[in-house]
Design a protein around this motif. Structure first.
Motif, PDB file in Angstrom:
ATOM      1  N   MET A   1       0.831  -1.187   0.000  1.00 41.41           N
ATOM      2  CA  MET A   1       0.000   0.000   0.000  1.00 41.41           C
ATOM      3  C   MET A   1       0.876   1.251   0.000  1.00 41.41           C
ATOM      4  N   LEU A   2       0.444   2.251  -0.697  1.00 41.64           N
ATOM      5  CA  LEU A   2       1.154   3.521  -0.810  1.00 41.64           C
ATOM      6  C   LEU A   2       1.143   4.253   0.531  1.00 41.64           C
ATOM      7  N   MET A   3       2.300   4.697   0.975  1.00 44.29           N
ATOM      8  CA  MET A   3       2.423   5.456   2.223  1.00 44.29           C
ATOM      9  C   MET A   3       2.460   6.950   1.898  1.00 44.29           C
ATOM     10  N   CYS A   4       2.212   7.767   2.897  1.00 43.78           N
ATOM     11  CA  CYS A   4       2.181   9.224   2.707  1.00 43.78           C
ATOM     12  C   CYS A   4       3.487   9.734   2.095  1.00 43.78           C
ATOM     13  N   ARG A   5       4.607   9.273   2.597  1.00 41.93           N
ATOM     14  CA  ARG A   5       5.897   9.747   2.072  1.00 41.93           C
ATOM     15  C   ARG A   5       6.079   9.335   0.617  1.00 41.93           C
ATOM     16  N   ASP A   6       5.537   8.159   0.241  1.00 40.65           N
ATOM     17  CA  ASP A   6       5.611   7.719  -1.154  1.00 40.65           C
ATOM     18  C   ASP A   6       4.771   8.634  -2.041  1.00 40.65           C
ATOM     19  N   LEU A   7       3.604   8.996  -1.558  1.00 41.55           N
ATOM     20  CA  LEU A   7       2.732   9.889  -2.315  1.00 41.55           C
ATOM     21  C   LEU A   7       3.400  11.247  -2.514  1.00 41.55           C
ATOM     22  N   ALA A   8       4.063  11.738  -1.468  1.00 47.56           N
ATOM     23  CA  ALA A   8       4.734  13.042  -1.573  1.00 47.56           C
ATOM     24  C   ALA A   8       5.788  13.032  -2.681  1.00 47.56           C
ATOM     25  N   GLU A   9       6.439  11.899  -2.866  1.00 47.57           N
ATOM     26  CA  GLU A   9       7.490  11.805  -3.879  1.00 47.57           C
ATOM     27  C   GLU A   9       6.942  11.812  -5.304  1.00 47.57           C
ATOM     28  N   ILE A  10       5.697  11.355  -5.489  1.00 46.75           N
ATOM     29  CA  ILE A  10       5.133  11.278  -6.844  1.00 46.75           C
ATOM     30  C   ILE A  10       3.960  12.229  -7.044  1.00 46.75           C
ATOM     31  N   ALA A  11       3.723  13.113  -6.091  1.00 50.09           N
ATOM     32  CA  ALA A  11       2.558  14.001  -6.148  1.00 50.09           C
ATOM     33  C   ALA A  11       2.559  14.889  -7.393  1.00 50.09           C
ATOM     34  N   SER A  12       3.683  15.440  -7.742  1.00 50.50           N
ATOM     35  CA  SER A  12       3.739  16.313  -8.924  1.00 50.50           C
ATOM     36  C   SER A  12       3.423  15.535 -10.195  1.00 50.50           C
ATOM     37  N   ASP A  13       3.958  14.321 -10.279  1.00 53.37           N
ATOM     38  CA  ASP A  13       3.671  13.486 -11.440  1.00 53.37           C
ATOM     39  C   ASP A  13       2.181  13.125 -11.489  1.00 53.37           C
ATOM     40  N   TYR A  14       1.588  12.899 -10.328  1.00 52.55           N
ATOM     41  CA  TYR A  14       0.151  12.607 -10.261  1.00 52.55           C
ATOM     42  C   TYR A  14      -0.660  13.792 -10.794  1.00 52.55           C
ATOM     43  N   ILE A  15      -0.352  14.970 -10.304  1.00 48.29           N
ATOM     44  CA  ILE A  15      -1.067  16.176 -10.723  1.00 48.29           C
ATOM     45  C   ILE A  15      -0.883  16.425 -12.216  1.00 48.29           C
ATOM     46  N   ASP A  16       0.304  16.134 -12.725  1.00 46.13           N
ATOM     47  CA  ASP A  16       0.596  16.354 -14.145  1.00 46.13           C
ATOM     48  C   ASP A  16       0.074  15.230 -15.038  1.00 46.13           C
ATOM     49  N   GLY A  17      -0.511  14.173 -14.437  1.00 46.44           N
ATOM     50  CA  GLY A  17      -1.037  13.065 -15.218  1.00 46.44           C
ATOM     51  C   GLY A  17       0.033  12.192 -15.831  1.00 46.44           C
ATOM     52  N   GLU A  18       1.177  12.100 -15.172  1.00 49.20           N
ATOM     53  CA  GLU A  18       2.312  11.368 -15.728  1.00 49.20           C
ATOM     54  C   GLU A  18       2.536   9.991 -15.095  1.00 49.20           C
ATOM     55  N   LEU A  19       1.609   9.524 -14.266  1.00 50.00           N
ATOM     56  CA  LEU A  19       1.765   8.215 -13.624  1.00 50.00           C
ATOM     57  C   LEU A  19       1.166   7.119 -14.489  1.00 50.00           C
ATOM     58  N   SER A  20       1.647   5.913 -14.276  1.00 49.93           N
ATOM     59  CA  SER A  20       1.059   4.753 -14.947  1.00 49.93           C
ATOM     60  C   SER A  20      -0.348   4.529 -14.374  1.00 49.93           C
TER      61      SER A  20
END
Length: 86
Positions: free
Chosen positions: A1-20
């Motif tokens: 499961m994704l942890m808060c610190r993991d989310l913080a590391e990919i948050a910009s990519d999430y907002i930019d729609g760049e995640l798988s």
């Protein structure tokens, strides 16, 4: 499961729609359960929009990188909370 610190590391990519698709689903599932990260993502979106609105076109990539680093560092040093707090 994704942890808060993991989310913080990919948050910009999430907002930019760049995640798988799988990463995007993991973020969405985490956000459904974590009020703090929903607030964090909302604030990051607002900050990005503000930077874009008040810049000469594109936000300064170095500034965004420093903001991401500071947010990640703040999440790493955040005190653990009890499950009852959520």
């Amino acid at each position: 499961m994704l942890m808060c610190r993991d989310l913080a590391e990919i948050a910009s990519d999430y907002i930019d729609g760049e995640l798988s698709g799988r990463q995007n689903l993991s973020v969405k599932m985490h956000l459904m359960m974590c009020k703090d990260c929903r607030t964090f993502i909302g604030n990051l979106r607002a900050s990005t929009e503000l930077l874009q609105a008040h810049s000469a076109g594109h936000p300064d990539e170095e500034l965004l990188r420093r903001i991401d680093e500071r947010v990640s560092e703040a999440l790493k040093t955040r005190r653990p909370r009890d499950k009852d707090d959520e």
